[in-house]
Design an enzyme around this catalytic site. Structure first.
Site, PDB file in Angstrom:
ATOM      1  N   ASN A  37      -1.887 -67.267 -42.067  1.00 40.74           N
ATOM      2  CA  ASN A  37      -1.068 -66.787 -40.944  1.00 40.74           C
ATOM      3  C   ASN A  37      -1.843 -66.818 -39.623  1.00 40.74           C
ATOM      4  O   ASN A  37      -1.421 -66.213 -38.651  1.00 40.74           O
ATOM      5  CB  ASN A  37      -0.622 -65.349 -41.213  1.00 40.74           C
ATOM      6  CG  ASN A  37       0.295 -65.258 -42.411  1.00 40.74           C
ATOM      7  OD1 ASN A  37       1.176 -66.085 -42.582  1.00 40.74           O
ATOM      8  ND2 ASN A  37       0.085 -64.264 -43.254  1.00 40.74           N
ATOM      9  N   HIS A 124      10.958 -58.217 -45.548  1.00 43.91           N
ATOM     10  CA  HIS A 124       9.654 -58.161 -46.206  1.00 43.91           C
ATOM     11  C   HIS A 124       9.574 -56.959 -47.155  1.00 43.91           C
ATOM     12  O   HIS A 124      10.197 -55.920 -46.925  1.00 43.91           O
ATOM     13  CB  HIS A 124       8.565 -58.041 -45.134  1.00 43.91           C
ATOM     14  CG  HIS A 124       7.181 -58.162 -45.673  1.00 43.91           C
ATOM     15  ND1 HIS A 124       6.378 -57.069 -45.895  1.00 43.91           N
ATOM     16  CD2 HIS A 124       6.472 -59.247 -46.064  1.00 43.91           C
ATOM     17  CE1 HIS A 124       5.211 -57.481 -46.377  1.00 43.91           C
ATOM     18  NE2 HIS A 124       5.237 -58.801 -46.479  1.00 43.91           N
ATOM     19  N   GLU A 165      13.810 -58.530 -39.024  1.00 43.77           N
ATOM     20  CA  GLU A 165      12.542 -59.110 -38.558  1.00 43.77           C
ATOM     21  C   GLU A 165      12.853 -60.094 -37.440  1.00 43.77           C
ATOM     22  O   GLU A 165      13.900 -60.746 -37.472  1.00 43.77           O
ATOM     23  CB  GLU A 165      11.860 -59.875 -39.707  1.00 43.77           C
ATOM     24  CG  GLU A 165      11.463 -58.972 -40.844  1.00 43.77           C
ATOM     25  CD  GLU A 165      10.917 -59.743 -42.059  1.00 43.77           C
ATOM     26  OE1 GLU A 165      10.418 -60.862 -41.909  1.00 43.77           O
ATOM     27  OE2 GLU A 165      11.017 -59.177 -43.160  1.00 43.77           O
ATOM     28  N   SER A 169       9.602 -63.978 -42.646  1.00 43.35           N
ATOM     29  CA  SER A 169       8.322 -64.428 -43.196  1.00 43.35           C
ATOM     30  C   SER A 169       8.468 -65.554 -44.210  1.00 43.35           C
ATOM     31  O   SER A 169       7.529 -66.310 -44.406  1.00 43.35           O
ATOM     32  CB  SER A 169       7.584 -63.253 -43.831  1.00 43.35           C
ATOM     33  OG  SER A 169       8.370 -62.650 -44.835  1.00 43.35           O
ATOM     34  N   ASP A 194      10.869 -55.578 -37.072  1.00 44.93           N
ATOM     35  CA  ASP A 194       9.514 -55.940 -37.501  1.00 44.93           C
ATOM     36  C   ASP A 194       9.137 -57.240 -36.790  1.00 44.93           C
ATOM     37  O   ASP A 194       9.749 -58.283 -37.026  1.00 44.93           O
ATOM     38  CB  ASP A 194       9.530 -56.108 -39.025  1.00 44.93           C
ATOM     39  CG  ASP A 194       8.184 -56.529 -39.593  1.00 44.93           C
ATOM     40  OD1 ASP A 194       7.391 -57.150 -38.868  1.00 44.93           O
ATOM     41  OD2 ASP A 194       7.940 -56.259 -40.781  1.00 44.93           O
ATOM     42  N   HIS A 197       5.703 -61.667 -37.371  1.00 41.26           N
ATOM     43  CA  HIS A 197       5.431 -63.101 -37.191  1.00 41.26           C
ATOM     44  C   HIS A 197       5.711 -63.593 -35.781  1.00 41.26           C
ATOM     45  O   HIS A 197       5.635 -64.797 -35.521  1.00 41.26           O
ATOM     46  CB  HIS A 197       6.197 -63.917 -38.237  1.00 41.26           C
ATOM     47  CG  HIS A 197       5.685 -63.646 -39.615  1.00 41.26           C
ATOM     48  ND1 HIS A 197       4.561 -64.242 -40.125  1.00 41.26           N
ATOM     49  CD2 HIS A 197       6.110 -62.761 -40.564  1.00 41.26           C
ATOM     50  CE1 HIS A 197       4.320 -63.777 -41.333  1.00 41.26           C
ATOM     51  NE2 HIS A 197       5.252 -62.871 -41.626  1.00 41.26           N
ATOM     52  N   LYS A 228      -1.782 -61.384 -38.383  1.00 42.30           N
ATOM     53  CA  LYS A 228      -1.262 -62.749 -38.451  1.00 42.30           C
ATOM     54  C   LYS A 228      -1.776 -63.517 -37.232  1.00 42.30           C
ATOM     55  O   LYS A 228      -2.950 -63.844 -37.191  1.00 42.30           O
ATOM     56  CB  LYS A 228       0.243 -62.697 -38.598  1.00 42.30           C
ATOM     57  CG  LYS A 228       0.572 -61.848 -39.847  1.00 42.30           C
ATOM     58  CD  LYS A 228       1.971 -61.806 -40.245  1.00 42.30           C
ATOM     59  CE  LYS A 228       2.224 -60.725 -41.288  1.00 42.30           C
ATOM     60  NZ  LYS A 228       1.487 -60.870 -42.538  1.00 42.30           N
TER      61      LYS A 228
END
Ligand code: PLP
Length: 376
Positions: A37, A124, A165, A169, A194, A197, A228
């Protein structure tokens, strides 16, 4: 064999039989990294490492010595939280040892018995586990499907929390955040976002998706992680001062754990400064993503993503393992994602792109993917 050994062995044997046994392995340094990541290469930056080393200095304690509420707090923690709050355009921010812990902290403590958590089905594990720790009712909605969410909102009871998110992910696709926030407001639901990423890779100075869309004030809780694209470890929750005050008082994953050590606090401080000075890294990454996306355009097996996370669906755990093994044999570190981590039939290669992947490496990999897609 004693009882515990027999019990564990039986479960592990079952798992082996299903072809799902997990084992720890080392990265092979000879393979080209399409797995980590470390999207912007910050984890491997020697310049950043030197800066962190200088910034930490020699006289710090080796550990934080206690939780934030006991001996673990410091002016350095609070200064970095202030800096993060400024970056993420929130009133306040609170550090956590990991994104996993931050998500547990939020979802275990905010929704109460009688409330409802509606979460995207591809959320996640840390979000699902956090929801399981709360006493609220939990329901998922179809991935990125606002019609399904709307129909579930109609029947949801109590205060509703919508969990999403910014970049998913496993599929690397983006949440339709603006529309989702409109829908949430209509139903007086609280959005928990979230940004694992998107932290670092999206938005001004790496401030993520919500800030880049100007939605920060309409999202109740935001979680940013530093393991990440920031190349480190740790996370923060961003939101109002009242939210942080509430977490400090009611959230067990915040209260009952040792505070982040000062070395880590300093690393976070340095990494965001470093990214600000080297913000062209975001553009370099975008160019690498475009190169990859263009090269695989015709492949039916890919899911549509414009982020550093790309996928190629190869149904079946045995098949995907074999394909990943073949690619590794050709020098590419690409890992298989098996069911049940993803739904059966959607087993995939998860391909992460990085600033340090050369054009030649990317095109070399895409050539191999095309061969897989149309075997002779
Ligand atoms: C979407 C998402 N949230 C949270 C986490 C957990 O973050 P951390 O690795 O900092 O515990 C991850 C890590 O894989 C993730 O992908």
């Amino acid at each position: 064999m004693n009882t515990l050994e027999a019990l564990l062995k039986k479960r592990l044997d079952d798992r082996t039989e299903m072809g799902l046994l997990r084992t720890l392995r080392h990265n092979d340094p000879h393979l080209i990294d399409f797995t980590s990541n470390d999207y912007l290469g910050l984890a491997r930056s020697t310049t950043l490492a030197e800066r962190i080393h200088e910034h930490v200095g020699p006289s710090q304690p080796n550990g934080a010595t206690g939780s934030r509420l006991l001996s673990g707090n410091s002016p350095q923690h609070e200064a970095v939280e202030k800096k993060l709050a400024h970056l993420f355009k929130s009133e306040s921010a609170l550090l956590f040892g990991s994104g996993y812990n931050a998500n547990l902290a939020v979802l275990s403590a905010l929704p109460q018995r009688g409330d409802t958590i509606l979460y995207d089905e591809l959320s996640h594990a840390s979000l699902k586990d956090g929801a399981r720790l709360s006493l609220a009712k939990r329901l998922n909605f179809k991935h990125n499907d606002l019609h399904d969410l709307a129909s579930k909102l109609k029947h949801a009871q109590g205060q509703v929390f919508i969990v999403v998110e910014s970049i998913y992910s496993m599929d690397g696709d983006q949440c339709p955040l603006a529309e989702l926030v409109d829908l949430a407001e209509k139903h007086h639901a609280i959005v928990v976002l979230d940004e694992a990423h998107s932290t670092g890779v999206v938005g001004l100075d790496g401030s993520g998706l919500a800030v880049s869309l100007g939605l920060e004030d309409r999202i109740g809780v935001r979680v940013y992680t530093f393991g990440k694209a920031m190349g480190l470890h740790g996370a923060c929750v961003a939101g109002s001062k009242t939210l942080m005050h509430y977490i400090v008082n009611f959230s067990r994953p915040f209260i009952y754990t040792t505070a982040m050590p000062l070395q880590q606090v300093a690393a976070i401080d340095c990494a965001f400064d470093y990214l600000k000075e080297n913000i062209q890294l975001q553009q370099v990454l975008r160019e690498k993503i475009s190169l990859y996306v263009k090269a695989v355009e015709g492949l039916a097996e890919r899911t549509i993503s414009h982020s550093a996370i790309q996928t190629l669906i190869v149904p079946g755990n045995d098949n995907i393992r074999r394909v990943a093994g073949q690619l590794q044999g050709k020098g590419y570190d690409v890992r298989p994602i098996l069911s049940p981590t993803v739904p059966a039939g959607l087993e995939r290669l998860r391909i992460c792109l990085h600033t340090y992947n050369t054009g030649e490496q990317i095109l070399g990999l895409t050539e191999e993917l095309k061969k897989l897609s149309s075997p002779e």
